[in-house]
Design an enzyme around this catalytic site. Structure first.
Site, PDB file in Angstrom:
ATOM      1  N   ARG A 147      74.476  82.816 -50.325  1.00  0.00           N
ATOM      2  CA  ARG A 147      73.926  83.504 -49.153  1.00  0.00           C
ATOM      3  C   ARG A 147      72.414  83.543 -49.300  1.00  0.00           C
ATOM      4  O   ARG A 147      71.909  83.974 -50.341  1.00  0.00           O
ATOM      5  CB  ARG A 147      74.499  84.915 -49.101  1.00  0.00           C
ATOM      6  CG  ARG A 147      74.085  85.702 -47.880  1.00  0.00           C
ATOM      7  CD  ARG A 147      74.536  87.150 -47.966  1.00  0.00           C
ATOM      8  NE  ARG A 147      73.479  88.000 -48.478  1.00  0.00           N
ATOM      9  CZ  ARG A 147      73.438  89.338 -48.358  1.00  0.00           C
ATOM     10  NH1 ARG A 147      74.431  89.963 -47.747  1.00  0.00           N
ATOM     11  NH2 ARG A 147      72.456  90.038 -48.847  1.00  0.00           N
ATOM     12  N   TYR A 159      66.251  92.992 -44.532  1.00  0.00           N
ATOM     13  CA  TYR A 159      67.552  93.222 -45.161  1.00  0.00           C
ATOM     14  C   TYR A 159      67.803  92.136 -46.226  1.00  0.00           C
ATOM     15  O   TYR A 159      67.552  90.954 -46.007  1.00  0.00           O
ATOM     16  CB  TYR A 159      68.692  93.185 -44.122  1.00  0.00           C
ATOM     17  CG  TYR A 159      70.007  93.076 -44.841  1.00  0.00           C
ATOM     18  CD1 TYR A 159      70.541  94.191 -45.480  1.00  0.00           C
ATOM     19  CD2 TYR A 159      70.650  91.845 -44.991  1.00  0.00           C
ATOM     20  CE1 TYR A 159      71.692  94.086 -46.228  1.00  0.00           C
ATOM     21  CE2 TYR A 159      71.807  91.730 -45.734  1.00  0.00           C
ATOM     22  CZ  TYR A 159      72.315  92.853 -46.356  1.00  0.00           C
ATOM     23  OH  TYR A 159      73.438  92.735 -47.123  1.00  0.00           O
ATOM     24  N   ASP A 210      73.479  86.641 -43.698  1.00  0.00           N
ATOM     25  CA  ASP A 210      73.937  87.939 -43.179  1.00  0.00           C
ATOM     26  C   ASP A 210      72.915  88.480 -42.185  1.00  0.00           C
ATOM     27  O   ASP A 210      71.778  88.796 -42.552  1.00  0.00           O
ATOM     28  CB  ASP A 210      74.101  88.917 -44.358  1.00  0.00           C
ATOM     29  CG  ASP A 210      74.848  90.187 -43.963  1.00  0.00           C
ATOM     30  OD1 ASP A 210      75.047  90.411 -42.752  1.00  0.00           O
ATOM     31  OD2 ASP A 210      75.225  90.950 -44.877  1.00  0.00           O
ATOM     32  N   HIS A 212      73.471  91.228 -40.546  1.00  0.00           N
ATOM     33  CA  HIS A 212      73.592  92.676 -40.772  1.00  0.00           C
ATOM     34  C   HIS A 212      73.518  93.492 -39.475  1.00  0.00           C
ATOM     35  O   HIS A 212      72.790  94.488 -39.385  1.00  0.00           O
ATOM     36  CB  HIS A 212      72.559  93.154 -41.802  1.00  0.00           C
ATOM     37  CG  HIS A 212      73.129  94.133 -42.791  1.00  0.00           C
ATOM     38  ND1 HIS A 212      72.897  95.465 -42.717  1.00  0.00           N
ATOM     39  CD2 HIS A 212      73.946  93.950 -43.862  1.00  0.00           C
ATOM     40  CE1 HIS A 212      73.539  96.084 -43.709  1.00  0.00           C
ATOM     41  NE2 HIS A 212      74.182  95.182 -44.413  1.00  0.00           N
ATOM     42  N   GLU A 236      77.012  85.983 -40.672  1.00  0.00           N
ATOM     43  CA  GLU A 236      77.764  87.229 -40.873  1.00  0.00           C
ATOM     44  C   GLU A 236      77.246  88.362 -39.990  1.00  0.00           C
ATOM     45  O   GLU A 236      76.031  88.514 -39.815  1.00  0.00           O
ATOM     46  CB  GLU A 236      77.647  87.615 -42.349  1.00  0.00           C
ATOM     47  CG  GLU A 236      78.286  88.930 -42.701  1.00  0.00           C
ATOM     48  CD  GLU A 236      78.069  89.276 -44.174  1.00  0.00           C
ATOM     49  OE1 GLU A 236      77.796  88.362 -44.974  1.00  0.00           O
ATOM     50  OE2 GLU A 236      78.157  90.463 -44.512  1.00  0.00           O
ATOM     51  N   GLU A 262      82.945  93.998 -42.594  1.00  0.00           N
ATOM     52  CA  GLU A 262      82.794  94.766 -43.845  1.00  0.00           C
ATOM     53  C   GLU A 262      82.803  96.270 -43.589  1.00  0.00           C
ATOM     54  O   GLU A 262      83.104  97.034 -44.490  1.00  0.00           O
ATOM     55  CB  GLU A 262      81.540  94.333 -44.621  1.00  0.00           C
ATOM     56  CG  GLU A 262      80.233  94.694 -43.961  1.00  0.00           C
ATOM     57  CD  GLU A 262      79.019  94.224 -44.763  1.00  0.00           C
ATOM     58  OE1 GLU A 262      79.064  93.110 -45.303  1.00  0.00           O
ATOM     59  OE2 GLU A 262      78.043  94.973 -44.822  1.00  0.00           O
ATOM     60  N   ARG A 283      85.962  90.076 -42.960  1.00  0.00           N
ATOM     61  CA  ARG A 283      85.219  90.608 -44.113  1.00  0.00           C
ATOM     62  C   ARG A 283      85.733  91.960 -44.593  1.00  0.00           C
ATOM     63  O   ARG A 283      85.114  92.594 -45.437  1.00  0.00           O
ATOM     64  CB  ARG A 283      83.738  90.767 -43.721  1.00  0.00           C
ATOM     65  CG  ARG A 283      83.058  89.489 -43.363  1.00  0.00           C
ATOM     66  CD  ARG A 283      82.206  88.941 -44.437  1.00  0.00           C
ATOM     67  NE  ARG A 283      81.246  89.853 -45.004  1.00  0.00           N
ATOM     68  CZ  ARG A 283      81.005  89.956 -46.303  1.00  0.00           C
ATOM     69  NH1 ARG A 283      81.696  89.229 -47.171  1.00  0.00           N
ATOM     70  NH2 ARG A 283      80.090  90.794 -46.756  1.00  0.00           N
ATOM     71  N   ASP A 316      78.469  97.981 -54.263  1.00  0.00           N
ATOM     72  CA  ASP A 316      79.073  99.297 -54.010  1.00  0.00           C
ATOM     73  C   ASP A 316      80.600  99.242 -54.057  1.00  0.00           C
ATOM     74  O   ASP A 316      81.257 100.279 -53.987  1.00  0.00           O
ATOM     75  CB  ASP A 316      78.584  99.908 -52.689  1.00  0.00           C
ATOM     76  CG  ASP A 316      78.583  98.941 -51.527  1.00  0.00           C
ATOM     77  OD1 ASP A 316      77.934  97.882 -51.629  1.00  0.00           O
ATOM     78  OD2 ASP A 316      79.216  99.241 -50.512  1.00  0.00           O
ATOM     79  N   GLU A 339      82.963  87.335 -51.628  1.00  0.00           N
ATOM     80  CA  GLU A 339      81.580  87.659 -51.998  1.00  0.00           C
ATOM     81  C   GLU A 339      81.528  88.134 -53.450  1.00  0.00           C
ATOM     82  O   GLU A 339      82.386  88.905 -53.890  1.00  0.00           O
ATOM     83  CB  GLU A 339      81.036  88.758 -51.077  1.00  0.00           C
ATOM     84  CG  GLU A 339      79.584  89.110 -51.346  1.00  0.00           C
ATOM     85  CD  GLU A 339      79.050  90.160 -50.362  1.00  0.00           C
ATOM     86  OE1 GLU A 339      79.875  90.778 -49.655  1.00  0.00           O
ATOM     87  OE2 GLU A 339      77.833  90.344 -50.321  1.00  0.00           O
ATOM     88  N   TRP A 402      70.832  99.232 -39.223  1.00  0.00           N
ATOM     89  CA  TRP A 402      70.286  98.724 -40.478  1.00  0.00           C
ATOM     90  C   TRP A 402      71.097  97.526 -40.948  1.00  0.00           C
ATOM     91  O   TRP A 402      72.282  97.475 -40.821  1.00  0.00           O
ATOM     92  CB  TRP A 402      70.322  99.807 -41.572  1.00  0.00           C
ATOM     93  CG  TRP A 402      69.947  99.219 -42.884  1.00  0.00           C
ATOM     94  CD1 TRP A 402      68.702  98.791 -43.277  1.00  0.00           C
ATOM     95  CD2 TRP A 402      70.821  98.919 -43.985  1.00  0.00           C
ATOM     96  NE1 TRP A 402      68.752  98.252 -44.548  1.00  0.00           N
ATOM     97  CE2 TRP A 402      70.041  98.324 -44.990  1.00  0.00           C
ATOM     98  CE3 TRP A 402      72.197  99.090 -44.194  1.00  0.00           C
ATOM     99  CZ2 TRP A 402      70.585  97.891 -46.198  1.00  0.00           C
ATOM    100  CZ3 TRP A 402      72.734  98.678 -45.377  1.00  0.00           C
ATOM    101  CH2 TRP A 402      71.948  98.084 -46.393  1.00  0.00           C
TER     102      TRP A 402
HETATM  103  O1  KDG Z   1      77.083  99.439 -48.625  1.00  0.00           O
HETATM  104  C1  KDG Z   1      76.540  98.483 -47.781  1.00  0.00           C
HETATM  105  C2  KDG Z   1      76.407  97.149 -48.487  1.00  0.00           C
HETATM  106  O2  KDG Z   1      77.552  96.830 -49.191  1.00  0.00           O
HETATM  107  C3  KDG Z   1      76.103  96.056 -47.488  1.00  0.00           C
HETATM  108  O3  KDG Z   1      74.879  96.296 -46.889  1.00  0.00           O
HETATM  109  C4  KDG Z   1      76.089  94.704 -48.181  1.00  0.00           C
HETATM  110  O4  KDG Z   1      76.086  93.613 -46.065  1.00  0.00           O
HETATM  111  C5  KDG Z   1      76.347  93.582 -47.242  1.00  0.00           C
HETATM  112  C6  KDG Z   1      76.954  92.381 -47.802  1.00  0.00           C
HETATM  113  O5  KDG Z   1      77.265  91.504 -47.020  1.00  0.00           O
HETATM  114  O6  KDG Z   1      77.122  92.312 -49.007  1.00  0.00           O
HETATM  115 MG    MG Z   2      77.147  92.036 -45.039  1.00  0.00          MG
END
Ligand code: KDG
Ligand code: MG
Length: 402
Positions: A147, A159, A210, A212, A236, A262, A283, A316, A339, A402
């Site tokens: 990525r 980001y 991504d 985002h 993404e 996600e 995702r 996380d 990922e 964000w």
């Molecule tokens: O907690 C939020 C993150 O895991 C996220 O911002 C990471 O977008 C993300 C990714 O694709 O790994």
């Molecule tokens: Mg992401």
């Protein structure tokens, strides 16, 4: 076998993790991840006060019934807190069942469909030259899919790009930081980034990006079209997905493959996206989507529409979720990619695990259950610290995604 006790381990070895440990009367225990980035204690308390007392004395092999008990039985359905709590219980029960039957969890999910799980990792840089260099370094480490994110000229913090050379970690201790965002500058910049990356890295490396959630559908359509010459593996989260219909517009304009989900916590978040074939990769994660039990159903539905999995795997998601995702990815037929954002050395020490990386693929290992443990004494040395994800504002101060 009966569930005898259950407890939560909340720790912060470089970042916060909430881990559930369910212990049976036969001494077998299972682990589940309950980490919800920036809202960790909400899930911990939901589990402690409302879920764990209901588990004592139950048969841990009755995974489906316990899932339905926690989902339907609560009356209040869905939501990231509820579904992360259910997921933690679910993971721990699959772990227990694997250990009790002396087999890895992938065997309980149908067995191996492949030998290894294709993973992508993160490359980033403050500018195009640094981003290209980072992609090349990760390719040299053996990754077959990378990525790419880069700082955007004129945008203070983009980001996916770390501050001051540290490894990228979105959550920060203390109160939420603010970043500034310009869609116009980003849209003009990203095709230049991928032109440079593709030219430097050749045609074979899988490239991902991504967005985002930052674009409107028509802006995302423009970006997808502009990126077509660089044949991305996926674009993404091009736009927020509460309105699933938004993806129809993107789909009608571009053949760049799309991944999203996600932040989803229910199969119903993805239902229209899948059945209309507006996305290519789902995702959703095991921890936020209600566990292995829920994701297996979502993946099987997606398979009918040739939508493949591409589960979230940022830092996380604890090593427990990572292991669960690898067992899952080894087993389901419509696996696409996983990922892999490696955890820090300290996190790996707190969570010793059987999974490994080699030449672009990850392997869950053959330990019974999920193959992850927790060093509770070490975890206790790193207590929880409040941390948040950043927020983003447009150049005029308007709060944005964000
Ligand atoms: O907690 C939020 C993150 O895991 C996220 O911002 C990471 O977008 C993300 C990714 O694709 O790994
Ligand atoms: Mg992401």
């Amino acid at each position: 076998m009966k569930i005898e006790s259950a407890k939560l381990i909340v720790c912060s070895p470089d970042r916060n993790f909430v881990t559930l440990k369910i212990v049976t009367d036969e001494g077998i225990y299972g682990l589940g991840d309950a980490t919800l980035n920036g809202r960790e204690l909400a899930v911990a308390w939901y589990l402690t006060e409302h879920v764990l007392p209901c588990l004592i004395g139950r048969d841990p092999f009755q995974i489906e019934d316990i899932w339905q008990y926690l989902y339907r039985g609560a009356y209040w359905r869905r939501g990231p807190v509820t579904m992360s709590a259910i997921a933690a219980v679910d993971m721990a029960l699959w772990d227990i069942k694997g250990k009790a039957l002396n087999t890895p969890v992938y065997n309980l999910l149908g067995g191996k469909s492949r030998e290894g799980v294709l993973v992508y990792t993160h490359a980033n840089g403050a500018d195009i030259a640094e981003a290209v260099d980072s992609v090349q370094r990760h390719a040299a480490e053996g990754y077959l899919a990378v990525r790419a994110q880069s700082g955007v000229p004129g945008v203070a913090s983009s980001y996916g790009v770390p501050k001051s050379g540290k490894p990228y970690e979105p959550a920060e201790r203390g109160l939420p930081s603010e970043s500034l965002w310009s869609t116009e500058k980003y849209l003009n910049f990203v095709p230049k980034l991928f032109d440079a990356v593709r030219n430097a890295c050749g045609e074979d490396l899988h490239l991902l990006h991504d967005v985002h959630h930052r674009l409107t559908p028509i802006e995302a359509a423009r970006l997808g079209k502009a990126l077509e010459p660089y044949h991305l593996f996926w674009m993404e989260d091009p736009t927020p997905a509460e309105n699933q219909d938004a993806f129809r517009l993107i789909r009608e304009h571009t053949v760049t493959p799309i991944a999203t989900g996600e932040v989803f916590n229910s199969f119903w978040d993805a239902h229209d996206l899948i059945r209309n074939q507006w996305i290519d990769y789902l995702r959703m994660t095991i921890v936020h989507g209600g566990g292995i039990t829920a994701l297996k159903k979502a993946a099987d539905f997606a398979a009918v529409y040739q939508v493949r999995t591409g589960f979230h795997g940022a830092t996380d998601l604890s090593p427990v979720t990572m292991a669960a995702a690898l067992h899952f990815g080894l087993a389901v037929h419509n696996f696409g990619i996983q990922e892999h954002m490696p955890h820090t050395k300290l996190t790996d020490e707190v969570f010793p695990h059987a999974y490994s990386f080699n030449a672009g693929y990850m392997y869950p290992g053959d330990a019974p259950g999920l193959g992850v443990d927790i060093d509770e004494a070490l975890a206790a040395k790193y207590p929880y610290q409040r941390a948040y994800l950043p927020i983003a504002r447009k150049l005029d101060g308007t709060l944005t995604d964000w």
